[in-house]
Design a protein around this motif. Structure first.
Motif, PDB file in Angstrom:
ATOM      1  N   GLY A   1      13.870 -19.305  -9.191  1.00 39.32           N
ATOM      2  CA  GLY A   1      12.546 -19.151  -9.785  1.00 39.32           C
ATOM      3  C   GLY A   1      11.513 -18.665  -8.783  1.00 39.32           C
ATOM      4  N   TYR A   2      11.910 -18.543  -7.527  1.00 38.26           N
ATOM      5  CA  TYR A   2      10.963 -18.152  -6.490  1.00 38.26           C
ATOM      6  C   TYR A   2      11.239 -16.713  -6.081  1.00 38.26           C
ATOM      7  N   ILE A   3      10.190 -15.891  -6.091  1.00 38.80           N
ATOM      8  CA  ILE A   3      10.333 -14.501  -5.643  1.00 38.80           C
ATOM      9  C   ILE A   3       9.573 -14.357  -4.344  1.00 38.80           C
ATOM     10  N   LYS A   4      10.279 -13.873  -3.362  1.00 43.74           N
ATOM     11  CA  LYS A   4       9.647 -13.669  -2.068  1.00 43.74           C
ATOM     12  C   LYS A   4       9.088 -12.252  -2.028  1.00 43.74           C
ATOM     13  N   TYR A   5       7.788 -12.156  -1.788  1.00 44.94           N
ATOM     14  CA  TYR A   5       7.141 -10.847  -1.720  1.00 44.94           C
ATOM     15  C   TYR A   5       7.085 -10.381  -0.281  1.00 44.94           C
ATOM     16  N   ASP A   6       7.384  -9.117  -0.122  1.00 42.59           N
ATOM     17  CA  ASP A   6       7.257  -8.503   1.194  1.00 42.59           C
ATOM     18  C   ASP A   6       5.907  -7.784   1.210  1.00 42.59           C
ATOM     19  N   TYR A   7       4.879  -8.509   1.628  1.00 44.99           N
ATOM     20  CA  TYR A   7       3.515  -7.984   1.548  1.00 44.99           C
ATOM     21  C   TYR A   7       3.309  -6.746   2.413  1.00 44.99           C
ATOM     22  N   ASP A   8       3.987  -6.658   3.523  1.00 46.65           N
ATOM     23  CA  ASP A   8       3.843  -5.471   4.380  1.00 46.65           C
ATOM     24  C   ASP A   8       4.351  -4.227   3.652  1.00 46.65           C
ATOM     25  N   SER A   9       5.493  -4.343   2.992  1.00 50.86           N
ATOM     26  CA  SER A   9       6.037  -3.202   2.231  1.00 50.86           C
ATOM     27  C   SER A   9       5.123  -2.855   1.068  1.00 50.86           C
ATOM     28  N   MET A  10       4.548  -3.889   0.438  1.00 48.79           N
ATOM     29  CA  MET A  10       3.637  -3.628  -0.683  1.00 48.79           C
ATOM     30  C   MET A  10       2.380  -2.918  -0.195  1.00 48.79           C
ATOM     31  N   ASP A  11       1.866  -3.267   0.971  1.00 49.57           N
ATOM     32  CA  ASP A  11       0.694  -2.602   1.529  1.00 49.57           C
ATOM     33  C   ASP A  11       0.999  -1.135   1.833  1.00 49.57           C
ATOM     34  N   VAL A  12       2.176  -0.895   2.378  1.00 50.10           N
ATOM     35  CA  VAL A  12       2.582   0.479   2.679  1.00 50.10           C
ATOM     36  C   VAL A  12       2.709   1.279   1.381  1.00 50.10           C
ATOM     37  N   ALA A  13       3.321   0.684   0.377  1.00 50.83           N
ATOM     38  CA  ALA A  13       3.486   1.366  -0.914  1.00 50.83           C
ATOM     39  C   ALA A  13       2.123   1.626  -1.555  1.00 50.83           C
ATOM     40  N   TYR A  14       1.223   0.634  -1.468  1.00 57.65           N
ATOM     41  CA  TYR A  14      -0.122   0.822  -2.029  1.00 57.65           C
ATOM     42  C   TYR A  14      -0.853   1.950  -1.306  1.00 57.65           C
ATOM     43  N   ASP A  15      -0.787   1.964   0.004  1.00 58.45           N
ATOM     44  CA  ASP A  15      -1.451   3.016   0.780  1.00 58.45           C
ATOM     45  C   ASP A  15      -0.901   4.396   0.408  1.00 58.45           C
ATOM     46  N   GLU A  16       0.411   4.476   0.220  1.00 59.61           N
ATOM     47  CA  GLU A  16       1.035   5.752  -0.169  1.00 59.61           C
ATOM     48  C   GLU A  16       0.582   6.166  -1.567  1.00 59.61           C
ATOM     49  N   MET A  17       0.545   5.207  -2.501  1.00 60.91           N
ATOM     50  CA  MET A  17       0.077   5.515  -3.858  1.00 60.91           C
ATOM     51  C   MET A  17      -1.392   5.942  -3.830  1.00 60.91           C
ATOM     52  N   LYS A  18      -2.205   5.305  -3.010  1.00 62.73           N
ATOM     53  CA  LYS A  18      -3.623   5.658  -2.890  1.00 62.73           C
ATOM     54  C   LYS A  18      -3.762   7.066  -2.322  1.00 62.73           C
ATOM     55  N   ARG A  19      -2.964   7.403  -1.319  1.00 71.16           N
ATOM     56  CA  ARG A  19      -2.997   8.736  -0.725  1.00 71.16           C
ATOM     57  C   ARG A  19      -2.609   9.788  -1.759  1.00 71.16           C
ATOM     58  N   ILE A  20      -1.562   9.534  -2.515  1.00 72.77           N
ATOM     59  CA  ILE A  20      -1.120  10.472  -3.551  1.00 72.77           C
ATOM     60  C   ILE A  20      -2.188  10.606  -4.630  1.00 72.77           C
ATOM     61  N   SER A  21      -2.768   9.496  -5.042  1.00 70.40           N
ATOM     62  CA  SER A  21      -3.815   9.508  -6.062  1.00 70.40           C
ATOM     63  C   SER A  21      -5.022  10.321  -5.589  1.00 70.40           C
ATOM     64  N   ASP A  22      -5.435  10.103  -4.346  1.00 70.43           N
ATOM     65  CA  ASP A  22      -6.565  10.868  -3.796  1.00 70.43           C
ATOM     66  C   ASP A  22      -6.238  12.360  -3.745  1.00 70.43           C
ATOM     67  N   ASN A  23      -5.009  12.685  -3.401  1.00 68.22           N
ATOM     68  CA  ASN A  23      -4.577  14.084  -3.344  1.00 68.22           C
ATOM     69  C   ASN A  23      -4.615  14.710  -4.739  1.00 68.22           C
ATOM     70  N   VAL A  24      -4.160  13.959  -5.741  1.00 72.99           N
ATOM     71  CA  VAL A  24      -4.178  14.452  -7.126  1.00 72.99           C
ATOM     72  C   VAL A  24      -5.612  14.686  -7.580  1.00 72.99           C
ATOM     73  N   ILE A  25      -6.493  13.752  -7.271  1.00 71.16           N
ATOM     74  CA  ILE A  25      -7.902  13.901  -7.649  1.00 71.16           C
ATOM     75  C   ILE A  25      -8.509  15.130  -6.973  1.00 71.16           C
ATOM     76  N   THR A  26      -8.196  15.335  -5.715  1.00 75.46           N
ATOM     77  CA  THR A  26      -8.687  16.519  -5.001  1.00 75.46           C
ATOM     78  C   THR A  26      -8.172  17.791  -5.658  1.00 75.46           C
ATOM     79  N   GLN A  27      -6.897  17.814  -6.006  1.00 71.51           N
ATOM     80  CA  GLN A  27      -6.321  18.992  -6.657  1.00 71.51           C
ATOM     81  C   GLN A  27      -6.959  19.224  -8.028  1.00 71.51           C
ATOM     82  N   LEU A  28      -7.239  18.160  -8.763  1.00 68.98           N
ATOM     83  CA  LEU A  28      -7.907  18.298 -10.061  1.00 68.98           C
ATOM     84  C   LEU A  28      -9.322  18.863  -9.898  1.00 68.98           C
ATOM     85  N   ASP A  29     -10.015  18.436  -8.847  1.00 69.81           N
ATOM     86  CA  ASP A  29     -11.340  18.985  -8.564  1.00 69.81           C
ATOM     87  C   ASP A  29     -11.259  20.483  -8.272  1.00 69.81           C
TER      88      ASP A  29
END
Length: 95
Positions: free
Chosen positions: A5-33
């Motif tokens: 019932g316990y899920i161990k989160y790897d917060y460092d990997s999640m931060d890296v994934a979030y940063d990558e998603m944020k970078r991609i999102s910002d790039n998409v927004i720039t391209q849309l502009d």
């Protein structure tokens, strides 16, 4: 053994994934502009092109109208001259 019932989160990997998603999102927004600016430029060009085309088309229409008016006037003039000629020819022939 791990509790299922316990899920161990790897917060460092999640931060890296979030940063990558944020970078991609910002790039998409720039391209849309960039795409939005290009679309505006294309629409402005199309508007100028349509206006120029309409102006040229109006000149052609005006030219055709003038030509038609000139042709009609010349045809009427020639018809009048021919009628005068026939009238004069009849008068001369009847003497």
């Amino acid at each position: 053994m791990t509790d299922p019932g316990y899920i161990k989160y790897d917060y460092d990997s999640m931060d890296v994934a979030y940063d990558e998603m944020k970078r991609i999102s910002d790039n998409v927004i720039t391209q849309l502009d960039v795409l939005e600016q290009e679309a505006k430029r294309v629409l402005a060009f199309n508007g100028e092109y349509v206006a120029a085309y309409d102006a040229k088309a109006q000149k052609v229409r005006d030219g055709i109208t003038t030509l038609n008016d000139t042709t009609l006037a010349r045809s009427k003039d020639l018809a009048d001259k021919f009628a005068d000629y026939q009238s004069t020819d009849r008068k001369l022939g009847s003497r």
